[in-house]
Scaffold this motif. Structure first.
Motif: not given
Length: 125
Positions: A14-15, A17, A19, A21-22, A24-28
């Motif tokens: 994950l680290e 990946e 930025s 893509e990372r 995208a997991y907490y954008r919303k």
């Protein structure tokens, strides 16, 4: 392969990946948080005649403090559920060697007094 090793490899992957893509997991959730800060700060502007900039800063700082407390609690929960302290540090983007400095409540003899997140959760009841 042990569960600890599997978790460590997943965190490393994950680290590594990009930025975008990372993020995208907490954008919303961030957008929801940003909207909430703006809405709440407008109430402060009305109630206390604070400027938009200062009211947003004040609300953002309060959210940061509660979020820090929540992260500490989540680290405790992860360790209580069998995650290694090293992987907890990695998940929090901290050095495994400094996990106790980052999360002092993970010390075996650490005091477990109430934290800010406890007060916030109590206010929701």
């Amino acid at each position: 392969m042990s569960d600890n090793t599997t978790q460590r490899k997943a965190l490393q992957q994950l680290e590594s990946e990009p930025s975008e893509e990372r993020i995208a997991y907490y954008r919303k959730p961030f957008m929801v948080l940003w909207a909430a800060i703006q809405e709440t700060s407008s109430e402060l502007q009305d109630d206390y005649t604070l400027s938009p900039e200062l009211s947003q800063l004040w609300v953002g700082e309060q959210i940061r403090q509660v979020s820090d407390s929540l992260v500490d609690r989540l680290a405790e929960i992860a360790v209580a559920h069998g995650e290694s302290k090293s992987n907890v540090a990695r998940a929090a983007n901290a050095s495994p060697d400094n996990v106790i400095r980052r999360f002092p409540r993970l010390k075996a003899d650490a005091a477990h007094d109430r934290t800010l997140i406890d007060d916030v959760l109590d206010s929701l009841e």
